[in-house]
Design an enzyme around this catalytic site. Structure first.
Site, PDB file in Angstrom:
ATOM      1  N   HIS A 115      25.630 -12.411 -22.944  1.00  0.00           N
ATOM      2  CA  HIS A 115      25.443 -13.341 -24.566  1.00  0.00           C
ATOM      3  C   HIS A 115      24.887 -12.510 -25.428  1.00  0.00           C
ATOM      4  CE1 HIS A 115      25.126 -16.773 -21.336  1.00  0.00           C
ATOM      5  NE2 HIS A 115      24.595 -16.559 -20.805  1.00  0.00           N
ATOM      6  N   ASP A 166      33.693 -18.193 -23.516  1.00  0.00           N
ATOM      7  CA  ASP A 166      33.450 -18.270 -22.070  1.00  0.00           C
ATOM      8  C   ASP A 166      33.341 -17.384 -21.562  1.00  0.00           C
ATOM      9  OD1 ASP A 166      32.189 -19.651 -19.760  1.00  0.00           O
ATOM     10  OD2 ASP A 166      34.075 -20.423 -18.738  1.00  0.00           O
ATOM     11  N   LEU A 216      35.761 -18.895 -46.036  1.00  0.00           N
ATOM     12  CA  LEU A 216      35.912 -20.037 -44.334  1.00  0.00           C
ATOM     13  C   LEU A 216      34.170 -21.164 -43.719  1.00  0.00           C
ATOM     14  CD1 LEU A 216      36.234 -19.778 -41.632  1.00  0.00           C
ATOM     15  CD2 LEU A 216      35.307 -17.584 -40.721  1.00  0.00           C
TER      16      LEU A 216
HETATM   17  C1  IPE Z   1      31.957 -24.675 -21.879  1.00  0.00           C
HETATM   18  O1  IPE Z   1      31.534 -23.213 -21.235  1.00  0.00           O
HETATM   19  C2  IPE Z   1      30.863 -24.481 -22.534  1.00  0.00           C
HETATM   20  C3  IPE Z   1      30.612 -22.766 -24.251  1.00  0.00           C
HETATM   21  C4  IPE Z   1      31.611 -22.386 -23.777  1.00  0.00           C
HETATM   22  C5  IPE Z   1      29.415 -22.820 -24.337  1.00  0.00           C
HETATM   23  P1  IPE Z   1      30.467 -23.926 -20.034  1.00  0.00           P
HETATM   24  O2  IPE Z   1      30.222 -22.341 -18.899  1.00  0.00           O
HETATM   25  O3  IPE Z   1      29.278 -23.745 -19.667  1.00  0.00           O
HETATM   26  O4  IPE Z   1      32.310 -24.473 -19.195  1.00  0.00           O
HETATM   27  P2  IPE Z   1      32.123 -25.157 -17.535  1.00  0.00           P
HETATM   28  O5  IPE Z   1      30.895 -24.903 -16.894  1.00  0.00           O
HETATM   29  O6  IPE Z   1      32.631 -23.475 -16.523  1.00  0.00           O
HETATM   30  O7  IPE Z   1      33.197 -26.379 -17.519  1.00  0.00           O
HETATM   31  C1  IPE Z   2      29.837 -18.382 -21.866  1.00  0.00           C
HETATM   32  O1  IPE Z   2      29.672 -17.787 -20.997  1.00  0.00           O
HETATM   33  C2  IPE Z   2      28.157 -18.094 -22.814  1.00  0.00           C
HETATM   34  C3  IPE Z   2      27.531 -20.278 -22.937  1.00  0.00           C
HETATM   35  C4  IPE Z   2      28.247 -21.010 -22.078  1.00  0.00           C
HETATM   36  C5  IPE Z   2      26.172 -20.361 -23.344  1.00  0.00           C
HETATM   37  P1  IPE Z   2      28.480 -18.120 -19.745  1.00  0.00           P
HETATM   38  O2  IPE Z   2      27.145 -18.312 -19.371  1.00  0.00           O
HETATM   39  O3  IPE Z   2      28.885 -19.609 -19.393  1.00  0.00           O
HETATM   40  O4  IPE Z   2      29.279 -17.390 -18.720  1.00  0.00           O
HETATM   41  P2  IPE Z   2      29.732 -17.413 -17.503  1.00  0.00           P
HETATM   42  O5  IPE Z   2      30.946 -18.852 -17.489  1.00  0.00           O
HETATM   43  O6  IPE Z   2      29.097 -17.975 -16.132  1.00  0.00           O
HETATM   44  O7  IPE Z   2      30.199 -16.630 -17.088  1.00  0.00           O
HETATM   45 MG    MG Z   3      30.669 -20.067 -18.201  1.00  0.00          MG
END
Ligand code: IPE
Ligand code: IPE
Ligand code: MG
Length: 236
Positions: free
Chosen positions: A33, A16, A127
């Site tokens: 990303h 995240d 793995l």
């Molecule tokens: C969790 O992250 C999902 C992934 C890392 C794929 P999110 O960014 O979607 O989670 P929330 O919305 O902060 O809970």
């Molecule tokens: C995690 O990073 C990747 C996915 C959920 C696909 P985020 O896109 O949720 O990044 P933040 O949480 O908005 O910073």
């Molecule tokens: Mg996120």
């Protein structure tokens, strides 16, 4: 007495913070990303290097469809590109790819790419990389309960016979041990619908580091912390 734990067999990661990493640098979220994919690649190499058996990466949740359409489209395109690009390295490292999540709703080219790499790596014995893609913990449980309900209706199983093993065997992670360690980056203190059944006794490790900045040394630190912990599983 504190007994050191062995290296965990299964580490799961909620990757995240890509969006915040990019925004903090004045870049569009999708740049985060792209960096996130690089961090994921480094994680697979590090997991392989230290001999983990299973690494689960949360790449896209069932709730992530609620994001703006252009971000979702870019994420899908990134995944499609990376999956083909990573195949040679997965083969050379003897890594097997498995995907957990619902195949329905995933754009066809992405699905084709995933299926191809899963098929090509199926006999690899190193793995196991589990990619959680279009994954939701509650959806996974619903799918499992429906499968068990069908078996009950067919007369193949009595409701009273349903055991933890039946539920576990009906999950996407059938045959894979529960995670020993769950890592979440970006400072959020939540599970976000990830592996709800499987993390009953998983050790949690959260860091404020954003995913694109998370490197092998962070993984090693998390594992070293894990090894100093005492897991009690409700005992003493
Ligand atoms: C969790 O992250 C999902 C992934 C890392 C794929 P999110 O960014 O979607 O989670 P929330 O919305 O902060 O809970
Ligand atoms: C995690 O990073 C990747 C996915 C959920 C696909 P985020 O896109 O949720 O990044 P933040 O949480 O908005 O910073
Ligand atoms: Mg996120």
């Amino acid at each position: 007495m504190v007994r050191a734990q062995p290296v965990p067999a299964h580490v799961a990661v909620i990757m995240d913070g890509n969006g915040r990493w990019a925004t903090g640098k004045g870049l569009p979220r999708v740049a985060g990303h792209r960096e996130g994919v690089k961090a994921a690649r480094a994680m697979v190499r590090a997991a392989d290097a230290i001999g983990l058996r299973f690494l689960t990466l949360y790449a896209f949740s069932t709730e992530n469809w609620n994001r703006p359409e252009d971000e979702v489209t870019t994420l899908m395109r990134l995944l499609e590109e990376s999956i083909y690009r990573e195949l040679p390295e997965l083969m050379s490292r003897n890594v097997r790819l498995r995907v957990i999540g619902r195949p329905t709703g995933v754009p066809l080219p992405v699905r084709r790419g995933i299926d191809h790499v899963v098929h090509e790596t199926r006999a690899n014995t190193g793995l196991t990389l589990l990619m959680a893609f279009n994954y939701g913990g509650r959806d996974e449980l619903l799918d499992a309960f429906r499968a068990l309900a069908r078996r009950v209706r067919a007369g193949d199983l009595e409701p009273e016979q349903i055991s933890e093993a039946h539920v576990g065997g009906a999950l996407y992670t059938d045959g894979i041990p529960d995670p020993d360690l769950l890592i979440r980056t970006s400072g959020e203190m939540r599970i976000s619908n990830f592996l709800l059944w499987q993390i009953a006794y998983t050790e949690l490790w959260m860091t404020t580091t954003l995913w694109p900045d998370f490197g092998p040394s962070d993984l090693y630190r998390a594992i070293a912390d894990f090894q100093r912990r005492t897991r009690r599983f409700g005992g003493v």
